[in-house]
Design a protein around this motif. Structure first.
Motif, short mmCIF file in Angstrom:
data_model
loop_
_atom_site.label_atom_id
_atom_site.label_comp_id
_atom_site.label_asym_id
_atom_site.label_seq_id
_atom_site.Cartn_x
_atom_site.Cartn_y
_atom_site.Cartn_z
N LEU A 38 -23.27 -25.07 9.15
CA LEU A 38 -22.29 -24.08 9.60
C LEU A 38 -22.53 -23.75 11.07
O LEU A 38 -23.65 -23.41 11.46
N ASP A 50 -21.25 -20.98 13.29
CA ASP A 50 -20.51 -19.72 13.14
C ASP A 50 -20.14 -19.20 14.53
O ASP A 50 -20.82 -18.34 15.11
N ARG A 99 -19.45 -15.30 14.86
CA ARG A 99 -20.66 -14.47 14.91
C ARG A 99 -21.39 -14.65 16.25
O ARG A 99 -21.90 -13.69 16.82
N GLN A 121 -28.16 -20.92 17.11
CA GLN A 121 -28.52 -20.83 15.71
C GLN A 121 -29.82 -21.56 15.39
O GLN A 121 -30.34 -21.45 14.28
N ARG A 161 -16.73 -22.05 11.94
CA ARG A 161 -16.14 -20.77 11.53
C ARG A 161 -15.54 -20.02 12.72
O ARG A 161 -16.21 -19.75 13.69
N GLU A 214 -16.22 -17.28 4.80
CA GLU A 214 -16.71 -15.92 5.03
C GLU A 214 -18.00 -15.62 4.27
O GLU A 214 -18.98 -15.13 4.86
N ALA A 239 -20.94 -17.75 5.42
CA ALA A 239 -21.42 -17.35 6.75
C ALA A 239 -22.25 -16.08 6.67
O ALA A 239 -23.27 -15.94 7.37
N CYS A 285 -25.61 -17.08 5.42
CA CYS A 285 -26.37 -17.82 6.44
C CYS A 285 -26.92 -16.86 7.50
O CYS A 285 -28.05 -17.02 8.00
N TYR A 317 -28.68 -22.23 8.38
CA TYR A 317 -27.29 -22.67 8.55
C TYR A 317 -27.03 -24.04 7.92
O TYR A 317 -25.98 -24.63 8.13
#
Lengths: 309, 309, 309, 309
Positions: free
Chosen positions: D151, D153, D156, D181, D194, D272, D275, D278, D284
């Motif tokens: 992921l 993100d 975020r 990340q 995301r 959603e 995430a 994670c 992730y």
């Protein structure tokens, strides 16, 4: 067995391309003038009406062996007595949806249903039909279909309830039935040819209905052409003999009617009750209403034909 | 605003239950006798025909806000110029399939479309419609629908192209139009009420078509009842004023016509061309063909109505 | 032949109602804890993956003789290389649509697929399924389905490619296979029972596939119950012997699994390749992913199960 | 704004044609080796599972303004508690059928979904997709899809719940998120991007979901290419910025991924919950199962993706 060359000569004899102009998409339906409609109306004596349609349901004539995906119609409910409001005095509604091939049961072949050597009626390129549908010659070009109908009851003429399998309904047969019935197909009439085959279907015998059928032979379109019929329909599924009597060509009648003449053809029509009534008083003409549902760009015309005597 | 009690009195006035027997499923279509058909035929003078149907396509009148799942028709191809054999002289065929609600566009409401306080026409329990469809009062019970049609052109009578939103077509309005047109609805006639609303749809304006519409008020069914009409149809989607002028009841006209009278009603009919022709020579009667597709047990009747003048 | 009374005793033995609370809709899928998922993951050694799904097409296992309307999937095109703009540098897209029963091919039965004496799992009234779908116990209540899978290869255990028609896979048979394979079904495992029957289908022989099949006998659910399996699936269409060995009850395994235990069951799974691999190294456990498509309120779960060894 | 010439240079940089042979149809899914699957499996720590699919219903993300005919799924009942026999001890079954575009909600684009200048991935002619479907590069060529998911993100990382409309997710953004990340996309991983956009849909706001979306910019495929990702998916509908930043080309990311790289791409994925999980432990990576339903020759892959942490 007709050779390809012989078939091509036959095809030229019935060729209507350009007859109604280079842009024409309606073919022999151009014969449907107001005069023809009035002739149809004038043929009504008793006011009796006859449905010529099969019921549309899972018990239809499709059995999965013909055109891939040509299923019987699946009708399901979108709503069942759904209340419109909370009050006990409110009403409730029910609603449904269907999945149906346009040629599942009683239908017209649109002129776009068939192509031959890369072209359709009036020389329209075959690729005018693509994944989006028939961008030309779709069923919507047919417009309203109202005319005098003429029943040619071949089965009765032969003295049987239904013709034997692979009985060839030739041009000569159609002429003989016409003469025996004392009727004459005129310009703009719609010809209904009865073989009796649909009686299998009405009795619930789909395999029987689909067995090698009595049907039109390859020279039958000559009859429609000479009479200047607006359209023709029959009470079996394939319209014509399968296999055909023409070399290398599975569907010569389709090619002659749809591609060369520009004449739509009807299949899976139910003619039993109408024929019984016609035989009673020996009147074989009636007002015919057979306007298909106008699904835009469709190659087939779902229709509920009705005859009025 | 009518109270529930007042509505119930109105409902009793138009009640046809048992009129044609306890088992009857055809309601006011029983008025369709051969005599009526002949009266329809006799109204044909010119032989001109008029399609009264919307085209069926993704550009239909549905916008996703009404009955859940009542989508516009989706037509796709099962085959595109698929060769029937390997030979260059073989022909090729094209074929399609549609997914369509039976009430997506021009249609009849079957008597099974609506229930009120647990019953449908003739007291048939509402649960005669279940997930399998309308086991009673399905559209197949309608049979053939051929009659004299009578156009009541309310919009023209009001001197407008289309009536303003929420214009109430009351019984008095229908009587006034009838008188002004010099026509009289007789037993078995099918009444077509023109509001002009469908002109929005024909111009491609679906939101305009669905805005609060001019439509039948709750006492309009009295007119149909007194005249013994076989059926009635209109050129908008809901048939009647929304919201209605009856307390707690969203669809009083549906209840009066479908449930109490046993009279099918037509919606989304296209009356513009027909009305223009009628206005020209002030003849408001014609032969009407409006037999729906016979999807067994359906609560709606897909139909391509045709008028012949 | 089991009597009704004897069946009722059997049903009580596997009854899971209230086990996970009065409102539970997930039944034995409650056994699917993170620990179980990790046990599944731990069974992966090689990383090889196996599809356990039939292809979805008109050549599916449906032949029109089972559930009315359970057709093979019909997939058609919404667009074929439609250009996104006029430029030669624009791209084009293609798109399709399918009509498919949720149980057409490889699927899970949702707990709402079956009712018995007016109730479903956990005593939910049968009428929680209505024309709008499964308002309770729909496939969406299953959530994600990931677990350790255990193959019980009955055919191989019997030394055949496929079991003979009507071979009864009883509880004792399952226990014997388990023991012979040296594996033990644990709480939360998903049991895949191989009869070999699907090899007919893979060879294109739909009639052979649908002939009286080797399948679960009525006491097989006892095995799943005692082992606390989360679910079970099989490589034939009906899951169980037809006709059954229980008086007056066509589908005792369905009733025991779906209604009494609250255990979803999988049908038409393709186990041939997986079984061949398992036989090679005699490892019969694997990570199984079998989360169905989340069609809300559906009674069936279209799924593409995958095993990872 | 990239010129056509500049885009062509970019396209060449990511070109994978012939990389896996002239007949290859699987593109970057060839990176999915057993080793990759095991790497995915090894990323499972807790055993928690996450559904990444939208529910399939009339409340889906389609609003009639995109691809013609791409409706929301219509699911109806084929049977509701139909008794299997007359006995009160018999069981009853319920069954349903759906009409659904393969790209209605959460899906993969098959490599056949998009063509550019007359060709698809690996130089396959665009006309390999015809009215019968994708005769090459159909979704069935994807096989099983199991890998390590990563992921990224972006929302975020930007400190927002969802990115603003038209936020450009460039290659640099993806690299920055990856670095922040502390994760590294490796060969065969599937990248989930995301934006937070799907939160509109989850809140029932379809218009909001479809407004100009944060999405991939045209150089994002470079990131996937350099990392040798097996596939990529996103939580919005179009995958990429609309309009694009490339001259004359509406969908440059589609062309780069599907046509040039041979990399399937996922749309309308729900990220959603995954995430949120994670973010909690800053892990992730996860095992991702995302094998689509195998509708033969389909250009889209209906799928219920599941992540396992």
């Amino acid at each position: 067995m007709l050779t390809v060359a012989e078939f091509d000569i036959l095809a030229e004899r019935v060729n209507n391309w350009k007859r109604w102009g280079a842009e024409d998409q309606r073919g022999t339906l151009n014969f449907l003038t107001p005069d023809v409609v009035r002739r149809g109306t004038a043929s009504v004596l008793t006011g009796e009406t006859f449905s010529l349609a099969m019921s549309l349901s899972l018990n239809g004539p499709q059995n999965g062996t013909g055109v891939p995906g040509r299923i019987n119609p699946v009708r399901t409910m979108l709503a069942v007595n759904t209340p419109m409001a909370d009050s006990p005095d409110a009403c409730a509604y029910s609603d449904d949806i269907v999945v149906t091939p346009t040629q599942a049961a009683t239908h017209w072949d649109a002129l776009s249903h068939c192509s031959h050597r890369g072209v359709m009626y009036n020389g329209v390129p075959a690729d005018a039909v693509d994944a989006s549908g028939a961008t030309r010659l779709g069923i919507e070009t047919a417009g309203t279909i109202v005319s005098r109908g003429v029943l040619l009851d071949v089965a009765r003429h032969q003295g049987v309830d239904r013709l034997p399998g692979r009985f060839a309904v030739t041009r000569a047969v159609l002429e003989a039935v016409e003469e025996a019935q004392g009727v004459r197909v005129e310009e703009g009439d719609i010809v209904l040819v009865r073989t009796g085959q649909v009686s299998y279907f009405l009795a619930g015998d789909v395999p029987g209905y689909r067995r090698p059928v009595p049907a039109l032979d390859h020279d039958a379109p000559l009859f429609f052409h000479e009479r200047r019929a607006a359209a023709a329909a029959i009470d079996n599924m394939p319209m014509e003999l399968l296999p055909s009597n023409v070399e290398d060509l599975m569907l010569p009648v389709h090619v002659l009617c749809l591609v060369m003449m520009g004449m739509i053809q009807g299949q899976n029509w139910v003619l039993e009750d109408l024929a019984a009534a016609c035989a009673t008083d020996r009147r074989y003409t009636f007002l015919l209403h057979a306007t298909p549902e106008r699904f835009l760009h469709s190659t087939g015309g779902l229709v509920h034909p009705v005859a009025i005597r």
